[in-house]
Design an enzyme around this catalytic site. Structure first.
Site, PDB file in Angstrom:
ATOM      1  N   ASN A 385       0.822  -1.207   0.000  1.00 27.13           N
ATOM      2  CA  ASN A 385       0.000   0.000   0.000  1.00 27.13           C
ATOM      3  C   ASN A 385       0.859   1.261   0.000  1.00 27.13           C
ATOM      4  OD1 ASN A 385      -1.862   2.018   0.383  1.00 27.13           O
ATOM      5  ND2 ASN A 385      -2.946   1.035   2.058  1.00 27.13           N
ATOM      6  N   ASP A 386       1.485   1.565   1.118  1.00 29.33           N
ATOM      7  CA  ASP A 386       2.229   2.820   1.218  1.00 29.33           C
ATOM      8  C   ASP A 386       3.374   2.924   0.207  1.00 29.33           C
ATOM      9  OD1 ASP A 386       0.566   3.603   3.212  1.00 29.33           O
ATOM     10  OD2 ASP A 386       1.893   2.990   4.841  1.00 29.33           O
ATOM     11  N   VAL A 387       3.989   1.793  -0.131  1.00 25.49           N
ATOM     12  CA  VAL A 387       5.151   1.844  -1.025  1.00 25.49           C
ATOM     13  C   VAL A 387       4.759   2.127  -2.478  1.00 25.49           C
ATOM     14  CG1 VAL A 387       6.567   0.343   0.416  1.00 25.49           C
ATOM     15  CG2 VAL A 387       5.216  -0.655  -1.426  1.00 25.49           C
ATOM     16  N   VAL A 388       3.438   2.156  -2.771  1.00 19.11           N
ATOM     17  CA  VAL A 388       3.009   2.515  -4.116  1.00 19.11           C
ATOM     18  C   VAL A 388       2.132   3.772  -4.092  1.00 19.11           C
ATOM     19  CG1 VAL A 388       3.138   0.167  -5.036  1.00 19.11           C
ATOM     20  CG2 VAL A 388       1.000   0.964  -4.016  1.00 19.11           C
TER      21      VAL A 388
END
Lengths: 460, 98
Positions: A385-388
Site C-alpha cells: 500500500n504505502d510503497v506505491v
C-alpha cells in the site's frame, strides 16, 4: 596466547571477510559462506587447543545442546518467520557476550583495572539491552506482544533518564571497579532499557529496529574481544556492527525517516499524521471481475508484480508464481518490483519469492524497476500500500511525502489485490486506488490468485 | 591508554571500515542472508565462552560459561545452516532471459 592460536585467529578473520565478500553476488554467496564457516571452525579448534581449557565435559554438553537447538531452528523455521528468528538470534548472541562479561567481572572484581572495566562495562551494557530489546522485537514480530506502538506519558523522558543513569554507572565503574552492586544494577537497567526502547516502536518499523539490534549485538561481541584481548572477536564483532549499522541507514532512508524519528516517532506525530494528506471523499474505486482480470493478463506483454507484506501474511507467493507461469505461457514477461522495506526485515521479500521458486533475476530493486513502469502493461499490487502511494511524490501535506516509492501509477494499468478499502497500517489514504487506470480486486490475496489462475487455465 | 588497547582500537576501526566497504557491495537481494550470516559470524563470542566454561575458574564461572557456550553455538550452527538454506533457494532463470 601462543603463536599458533594467534595465527589461526588471523586466518579465521580473513576467511570471515572473504565470506562476506562472497555475498556481493548470489552466484558466489554459498561458496563465501562455506569459507566463513571454515573460519569459524578453525577459531573454535584453535581455542580448544588453548592450554587454559582444562575440562571439556561442560563444553561438550553446551555445544551439543546449542547445536541441536540451532539446527532444529534452521531446518524447521518457516521463511516467513525469518525476522523473528533473526531477532531471537540477536538475543542469543548478546546473551553470550553479556555472560562472558559477567563471568570476567565476577572472577576478577576490583582487580579488573580501568581499561578492562571499560570493555566489560560496554559489553554488558550493550549486551543486556540487546538481549531484552531483541526479545521484545521477537515478541512483537511473533505477535506475542501487541504490534502497535505502546506509549505512555513522559515515555521519552523516562527512557532518556534511565539511559543517562546507566551510562553514569558505567563511568563510575571505570573509576571504581570494586563496587559490584553498581555493576549488577547497571545490567538490570540495561535489561530494562531494552524493553522500554522497543515498546513504542510499531510493527512496520521493525526492519530498522532489527538492523539496529544487529549492530548492537556486533558491538557487544567486539567489546568482548577488547575484554579478552582477542582480535578475532574484535574483528568479527566490528563486521557485524558495521553491517547492522549500514542496514539500519538503508532501511531508515527507504522509509524516509531518521533514526531518531523511528525510535522516538511514536510520540505526537502519529495521531495528526493519520488525518493529514489529501482526502478521497467523493472519489469512487472501480472493481474488476476475475474474468476481466484474466483476459487483461492474457493479453499483457509485460507485467510487474509488486508484492507487499500482505502477500506474505496470506502465504500467497506460490500462487503468484503459478499466475506468472500462466502469463509467461502466453508470451508475457513477468518481473517483480521489490521495495527495500517490503516485508519485516531487510531483503525479506526476496527470500520469500526465491522460496516459491521465482528466479532471482526476475526480482528487481526499486532503482532498476522504476524506469520500466512506463513500458509496463499491467502492474499487480498484492498486499502493498504505502510503497506505491503517489502521495509520497506529489502531495506535500502527506506524512509519507518524500519517501521513495515504486512508480506504479506510471504504468498503463494497475490491478490492486486488497482485502477491503480500509487504509493500510499507517492509515494514509492512497489516491492510486481511485485513478481511472486502477481496478480493485477485493478479497483474500491467496484465494483471489488461486481463482485467477484457474480462470486463466480455463480460458486457454 | 596502554599500547595494547591502542592496537585493539586500530584493529576495531580498520575492521569496521573494511566491513562497511565489503557490506555496501551486498545487493538488497541478499540483505536477509547477509543479516543471518553476520549473525552466525558474531557467534564468535563462542571463543570467549569456551574459555569461561572450561578453565575451571569455579562453579559460577562454569555455569555462566556453559550457558554462553550454548547460546553462542545456537547462533553459529543455526546461523550458518539457515543462511545456506536461504542461499540454496536463489536460482537463476537462464531460459527466458537474454
Amino acid at each position: 596466547m601462543n603463536l599458533g592460536v594467534e595465527l589461526t585467529y588471523l586466518l579465521s578473520s580473513v576467511l570471515f571477510i572473504l565470506g562476506l565478500r562472497g555475498l556481493s553476488s548470489a552466484a558466489t554467496a554459498r561458496r563465501g559462506m562455506n569459507l566463513a564457516a571454515v573460519g569459524m571452525l578453525l577459531a573454535v579448534i584453535g581455542t580448544l587447543l588453548n592450554q587454559q581449557i582444562i575440562t571439556f565435559t561442560w563444553i561438550i554438553i553446551g555445544g551439543i545442546v546449542g547445536s541441536v537447538i540451532g539446527a532444529a531452528m534452521a531446518i524447521f523455521m518457516p521463511m516467513t518467520a525469518m525476522p523473528q528468528r533473526i531477532a531471537l538470534s540477536h538475543a542469543f548472541g548478546a546473551l553470550a557476550a553479556t555472560l562472558v562479561g559477567v563471568e570476567k567481572y565476577y572472577r576478577l572484581g576490583a582487580e579488573i583495572g580501568a581499561a578492562k572495566m571499560a570493555a566489560v562495562g560496554f559489553e554488558v551494557m550493550f549486551g543486556s539491552l540487546t538481549v531484552t530489546g531483541s526479545l521484545m522485537a521477537f515478541g512483537k514480530l511473533q505477535e506475542l506482544v501487541k504490534g502497535a506502538p505502546i506509549t505512555y506519558p513522559l515515555q521519552n523522558h523516562t527512557n532518556i533518564a534511565l539511559f543517562v543513569a546507566t551510562f553514569a554507572m558505567f563511568v563510575y565503574l571505570i573509576v571504581d571497579p570494586s563496587n559490584a552492586t553498581v555493576f549488577y544494577v547497571m545490567i538490570a537497567s540495561g535489561l530494562a532499557i531494552g524493553v522500554l526502547m522497543v515498546l513504542p516502536i510499531g510493527g512496520a518499523d521493525m526492519p530498522v529496529v532489527v538492523s539496529l539490534l544487529n549492530s548492537y549485538a556486533g558491538l557487544a561481541a567486539s567489546a568482548t574481544g577488547f575484554a579478552l584481548e582477542n582480535n578475532v572477536l574484535i574483528i568479527a564483532g566490528a563486521l557485524d556492527g558495521a553491517s547492522g549499522f549500514l542496514l539500519s541507514i538503508l532501511m531508515s532512508r527507504a522509509m524516509n525517516r531518521s533514526f531518531t524519528n523511528v525510535i522516538f516517532g511514536a510520540f505526537g506525530g502519529g495521531a495528526e499524521a493519520a488525518i493529514a494528506g489529501k482526502d478521497a471523499t467523493g472519489l469512487t474505486v472501480r472493481q474488476i471481475t476475475l474474468e476481466d482480470a484474466a483476459v487483461q493478463l492474457s493479453y499483457a506483454r509485460s507485467v510487474v508484480v509488486v508484492p507487499g507484506y500482505g502477500m506474505a501474511v496470506a502465504q500467497a507467493q506460490h500462487q503468484v508464481r503459478e499466475l506468472a507461469e500462466e502469463i509467461q505461457k502466453r508470451g508475457g514477461d513477468v518481473t517483480y518490483a521489490i521495495h527495500p522495506v517490503a516485508g519485516r526485515m531487510p531483503g525479506h521479500m526476496n527470500v520469500l519469492l526465491a522460496e516459491a521458486n521465482i528466479p532471482y533475476d526476475h526480482l528487481l530493486d526499486m532503482e532498476d524497476v522504476n524506469p520500466r513502469f512506463t513500458e509496463t502493461d499491467v502492474v499487480l499490487v498484492i498486499g502493498a500500500n504505502d510503497v506505491v502511494n503517489p502521495a509520497a511524490r506529489n502531495d506535500k501535506s502527506s506524512p509519507i511525502y518524500g519517501m521513495p516509492i515504486l512508480d506504479v501509477d506510471r504504468a498503463k494499468s494497475v490491478i490492486v489485490f486488497k482485502r477491503s478499502m480500509n487504509p493500510g497500517f499507517a492509515g494514509i489514504e492512497n489516491l492510486l486506488f481511485y485513478e481511472p487506470k486502477t481496478s480493485m480486486l477485493f478479497g483474500d490475496a491467496k484465494s483471489s490468485l488461486t481463482k485467477l489462475v484457474a480462470e486463466m487455465k480455463n480460458a486457454a | 591508554m596502554s599500547h595494547e588497547v591502542l592496537m585493539q582500537l586500530y584493529v576495531f576501526v580498520l575492521a569496521g571500515f573494511v566491513g562497511y566497504q565489503v557490506i555496501s557491495r551486498v545487493p538488497a537481494l541478499l540483505h536477509t542472508p547477509l543479516m543471518s550470516a553476520t549473525n552466525a559470524i558474531s557467534g564468535i563470542s563462542l571463543v570467549g565462552s569456551l574459555v569461561a566454561a572450561g578453565a575451571d575458574y569455579g562453579p559460577v564461572s562454569t555455569v555462566l560459561g556453559v550457558v554462553a557456550v550454548t547460546a553462542a553455538t545456537i547462533n553459529v550452527v543455526g546461523g550458518f545452516m539457515i543462511t545456506d538454506r536461504m542461499l540454496k533457494m536463489f536460482k537463476l532463470d537462464r531460459k527466458d532471459r537474454p
